[in-house]
Each structure stands twice: as structure tokens, then as C-alpha cells.
Write an enzyme that holds these catalytic residues in place. Sequence first.
Site, mmCIF file in Angstrom:
data_model
loop_
_atom_site.group_PDB
_atom_site.id
_atom_site.type_symbol
_atom_site.label_atom_id
_atom_site.label_comp_id
_atom_site.label_asym_id
_atom_site.label_seq_id
_atom_site.Cartn_x
_atom_site.Cartn_y
_atom_site.Cartn_z
ATOM 1 N N ALA A 1 0.836 -1.254 0.101
ATOM 2 C CA ALA A 1 0.143 -0.116 -0.085
ATOM 3 C C ALA A 1 0.899 1.303 -0.033
ATOM 4 C CB ALA A 1 -1.074 -0.091 1.274
ATOM 5 N N ASP A 2 2.180 1.184 0.726
ATOM 6 C CA ASP A 2 2.882 2.349 0.782
ATOM 7 C C ASP A 2 3.418 2.868 -0.608
ATOM 8 O OD1 ASP A 2 4.618 1.625 4.085
ATOM 9 O OD2 ASP A 2 2.976 0.508 2.992
ATOM 10 N N GLY A 3 3.720 2.240 -1.506
ATOM 11 C CA GLY A 3 4.015 2.132 -2.759
ATOM 12 C C GLY A 3 2.908 3.175 -3.500
ATOM 13 N N TYR B 1 1.589 5.778 -2.478
ATOM 14 C CA TYR B 1 1.931 7.281 -2.387
ATOM 15 C C TYR B 1 3.428 7.447 -2.599
ATOM 16 C CZ TYR B 1 3.098 11.503 0.239
ATOM 17 O OH TYR B 1 3.489 12.848 0.624
#
Length: 800
Positions: free
Chosen positions: A582-584, A586
Site C-alpha cells: 500500500a505504501d508504494g 503514495y
Amino acid sequence: MNNPIFNLKLFAKALLFFCMVLCAAQFCKGQQNQLTTIASNGWANNSVNAVIFRKNSLVTAKGYQYAAYYDSDQNLVLAKRKSGGQDWIIEKTQYKGDATDAHKSISIMVDGAGFVHVAWGQHNNALNYARSEAPGTLKLGGKLPMTSAKESKVSYPEFYKLVNGDLLFFYRDGGSGNGNLMINRYDLRSKNWSRVQDGMIDGEGKRNAYWQMAVDATGTLHLSWVWRESPDVASNHDLCYAKSLDGGLSWQKSTGEVYQLPITASNAEYALKIPQKSELINQTAMYADAKGRVFIVSYWNTQPGGVPQYHIVFNDGKKWKVNDLSFRKTAFSLSGSGTKKIPISRPQIIAWPNANGSGAGILFRDAERGNKASIAINQDLDTKDWKVTDLTSEDLGDWEPSYDTELWKDKSVLNLYVQNVIQIDGEGKADAKPSPVQVLEWKPGIPQSLPSKKEVLNIIDRANGYWQSNNKPEARSFWDNAAYHTGNMEVVALTGNENYRKYSEDWATHNQWMGAKSTDKRQWKYKYGETDDYVLFGDWQICFQTYIDLYHLNPEAHKIARAKEVMEYQMSTPSNEYWWWADGLYMVMPVMTKLYKATGNQQYLDKLYAYFMYANSIMYDKEEKLYYRDAKYVYPKHKSAQGKKDFWARGDGWVFAGLAKVLNDLPLNDPHRNEYLGKYMGMARAILASQQSEGYWTRSMLDPEHAPGPETSGTAFFTYGLLWGINHGYLKEKDFLPAALKGWNFLASTALQESGKVGYVQPIGEKAIPGQIVDANSTANFGVGAFLLANCELYRYLKK
């Protein structure tokens, strides 16, 4: 009295009051109701200009408010003014309507491109529909068909605007007792109508539905209706419900059970059983708040021979409830056909979330109160604490309330269509003089609890100054440092502070304007890794956001040369699996839109969508509208301590903030824009529902007990994303601003320490960890970056 802690406590109390913005005292105390006259020659011989089911009589769009009415010669008249202005522009159109039939009201709506759509003169007859010749103009073109099918027996036309600017058109095909619900959709791009539903509620030749509809802030459609067995109003009975998450294509019950269409008396969800001959009125109103909570208002009699009272039927997310008002004292009975002359109006409803759950206001007219425009307010629908006040001092005859729903959703400002009209029982024509067509503006009082722009800038400088004073810019270009710099560059864009700009440029120069530094493309990897051969790993690519921002401030090719080299090589590969956590989203989604803006290379947008779709396929939960951190955390493979779905707040914060950044830079005509927007809107609603009363979000969003207590990074990203949506018109201020301000209040009063340190940041990780200590001393570069984003976006709101 300059103690900052004391001031923050005062602010927290004031903010709590603000978040109950519609309390009775604030609605009613000291208000200066303002009446603006559009024209003096409104048709008043019946109630056609002031019937409840007008959707809409008033509409605000793109800084203007539009109105429609029949004049004394039955001409269809349109009008507009600048929002809040006094001067109206009036256009008597080329069309007339049979105003002698009170069913044949005028309905208007403005689509996302600014075109005015109008339907008028409908009661079991051929469609009358036209739209403006250009955006913003009042001049109508010729009459148009929509789908050219089942448009010869149209009644009760109603327009509704969707989140993306498209329109829905609801109408009844057929007559009273045997008509069916039809839904058409207008596509903003093609400017064409298509049929969405053809008789989705089927009376089976025995009855028909009289409905009311509402669209919530995320675009979910909510529909309720009463059944009528014959043209006799006394045969109204029961209250049913359905909702649609996809623009009306499919429908489900409040429980999530999918309807098998058509909906009939046997498979409908009954919110409340009400027998025939209960004085139950049809076609009243409903409202749905940002959390998807539904409120339906009507009047009926709970016992034979009793006094008809107003009632709210609402769903608190678990079950249907009824709140019965009991202030009326005069009995009456409903029977027969046609438009009835009734001593009370059908009611309208507005509702809002607050600390107690939900509050509501019922707008109505009652002969007992001199036929004025009145409102009954209750701050907690689990109580009977209703307070009634009058909004006008004049007798309005047989007026029924209709209001500017778009303005209410956006600004919490109530604009009522007001006109004194006389209705003869049945379809009789009164001998009445023309009456003024007016708009009553009523602003709920909002305490001045918002911080000033100066205060917010001071908070930004305290936090950013503390970080830069204690951390040199000579640090690697990995994700944690790079995330801080995305926040710092927002401050630079907001303030133009040269010292802040130089700090990021020194960091970029130290890293040679590169992420991972390997030059051997054969060795480049995209799974997790912190060494220089992980060039294609998104945590090494987020730095490009700051490099591109610095490039735009002073265009020099070397600043984005490595970014272009890396991303263009990545796009040349057949793989779409680069964003597997998920971080990717952003880290890299905004890189793609920023590089598109810098280069004009369409491939950045094409690959953005391909990579995004892959990410959705492995970690997006369609039911909760949230993202798992990555595939290994998908339920039920992984569960929280209480066996629930475990959505990590910072992980979803990355995605929500990333979507906001993408939508900010994405071209308006991008073919996939609505898909990004849909994900953003769905997340906004889920985020709103999971906020804690103190304003923060816990690390496991749906299981606060898993890792209890405040956390800054997720809260800051959510606050930023909500404020961004409000500032850009995607989220309704009334529904989402209280949550955004509560989030910001936590950041400003709890997370920010006296020294300027930003605390309560969960350390680097990938999940909510039970027992992990997160306190005032817990700080991190990425948390400061998120904190700066949220404060910059609040400043932009205040500047507006």
C-alpha cells in the site's frame, strides 16, 4: 491569558462545539433570516411552484444559484444569481407549462460541466425536457428526448447529480396505482442519456411506488417509498428501502443483501410497516449523511382517529428506528385523489452527525403555527428532545418546503424556496393574485473556533523548524527521508520560504538527484531492498517527487534526468506488478503524474493505471473500501486481535494521500479519472466512519482494541486527504469538515509538543503491533512530512 496549553484546551472545547455545528441554539439563536425576492409575479393559483417533490427548485453550482418557477402567465422562467448575491438575472423561456395541475412542477439540475437541465409539466404525459445552450446560460435549447422509449407517460421528474458530474433522472412511467420507476443517466462526456433501470420497482399491475431519493457524499443512492394500492391517497401503506453503490445498476437492502430485480411487494425491505388508512402521505423526503446513515421523514397516524404527527425513520447502521414527534394537536383525514389541501405540508429533512450519533431538522408548514415556514430540531435522535421555531413570520398558504440540496451539502447553508400559494382540494384553481417568488437564506451559526492562518503558519514553522534544526539534509534518498521532503515542499509551495527550499535542494544534491544508484539495468530489482540495486523498488523512487518539484521551481534538466531514466526503463518492461504494498501508492503514483506534467509523455498515465489496477487486485477490500497493507494481510488469512479485518492506518493513509496527489495533477479528461475518484470517495467514507471521538485514528482502523491509543502519521495523512477533498469540492464541507478539524486538533494540540517535536508517530513498520509504545517522544521524518501536509491543506482551506 497567553498560555499556549490553556489556549489549546479552550480551542479543543470550541472545536467540539463546532463539530455539533447544527445544535438547536446555533440554528435558532440570533439568526438574521434573509429573504431575497426573485420576482413578484409567481403563479399562486395552486401549489405547483411549491410542492415537496421538486428536485430541485433551487440549485447551486460553480458559484451561481439557479431557480425555476411558473410566472402568472404559466411561462417557465429560469433565474440565477451569484452565490449569496441580491441581484437575479431572469429568463422567461420559450416554454409554457400547464400550471393548473399541481403535479406539473419544474425540476432543474446543473451537471458537472455547468449545463442547466430542466423538466416540466409532467403528469402522465409526454416528456418535456430541455437543457441550456451553453454552460451557465439560462437560454434553453429545443425540446429533447432522452432514450425515446417509455417517455409518453411521464410523472414526477427528478434530477440528481452524481459525484463525477453525471446526472440521474428518475420518473414514473404510467399512472397512479400501476406506474413503474424508471432511471436514466446522463453522461457528461457524450452528452447522451441511457436507460439504467426500466421498471425496477414493479407494482405488478396492483399498486405503484411513490418514492423519495437521496445521494450521499460518496455517491451511494438511497431510495425509499410507500406503496399505493389505488388512486386514493388513503391506500398508501408501509415504508420500504433500497440502495445502490453503482449509480443505480444494482440495488441492495440495508443489510447488503442484493435485490433480485424488479423489486415487488414480496421481496422489498420494509423499514417500517404502516397500515392503509393511517393518513400516511406519499412523496416526502429523505437524507443520507456522509457515513451513509439514512433518514426518512413523513407523517401518519399511529392510531385510528388520532392526530397525524411527523415521524423520522432512520437506520443507525444496525437497525431501523423511529422517532415520533408529538407536538401537533389538530386531527385531519386523508382520502380521495388529486392534490390535496392539507393543514400541514409534507416535510423536508436535513441531518448531521454529532457526538451523540445523529441530529436532524424537519422543515414543515402547519396551520397550527399560522402556515409559516418552521423547523423542528433534535440534536440526538435517540431522544424526543425536539425544539420548534419559525423561520418566517408570514402566512405561506399551502406552501411545502424545497431547498437547495447542493448548497446544503457543500456549505451547510439552508436556502428555501418560499412563495405564498393556495391549493384547492383536488386540482381546483384558486382565485389568487400572483405572489413573490423568494429565497429564504438561513445560515446555521458557526462559532469562530477555526484557527487563523497566522496560527497555522506558526504551527508549520514550529514543526518544520524543529526538524530541520535537529536533522541535517545530508541523508539518504530512501522513502522515510523522502516522505518528509514531500511535506517540506508543500510548505515551500505555500510560503515560498527560501531556507526550506534550500534544505530540500541540499538533500537532493547530496543524493546526486538519484534514488538507488546502480547503473547496471540488468541488476535492477523491484522487491523490498535497501541497497543500490533496488532501483525499481518504490521506496527508492519517492525522492523523484521532490526532485520534480524543485525542477519546476528552477528547470534544469539534470534534476529529473535520473527520474526519467528509471521510470521510462520500468515502463518498458512487461511487468505491472511494481506496486505490491500500500505504501508504494503514495511513493510512486504522484511521480507518474508529476512526470507526465513535466514531459507530456502519455505513457506515464497509461502505466499509472496499469500498476494501480494490479495493486487493487491484490490488496483492495471492495466491501470496506480500504486497502490491506499487502497481500499477506488480506482477511481472513490475517486477522486483528479481535478477529476483525486489519487495516493499518498508516498504510491506508499512504493510499488516501497518494490518491489526492494524483487527482490534483491528473488531467480532467483522463479516461480513468472516475476510477481514481471512486476509490478516493469510498475511502473517505470509510475513514470518516472509523475516526475516534478524540479526533485520531487508531493503528488498526476497524479494531481500536488491537493497538489502542493515538497515532500521528495515519491521522495526518487522513486529515490531509479529507481537507484536500473539501478544498477541491469532492467532499461536502458539512459532512467531512468536522472530522478533518477534529483530526487537525489532535495534531496541533496533542501530537505537536512545546519544543516543536511531532510525537505519537508509530515507528517504521508495516502493521499495527499490539503493545508497541507510541507516545509523545515517538517521532519520525515521515510523520513530520505528513503533519506538514495536513497543516498546509488546512491553511488553504482558511485562505478560501
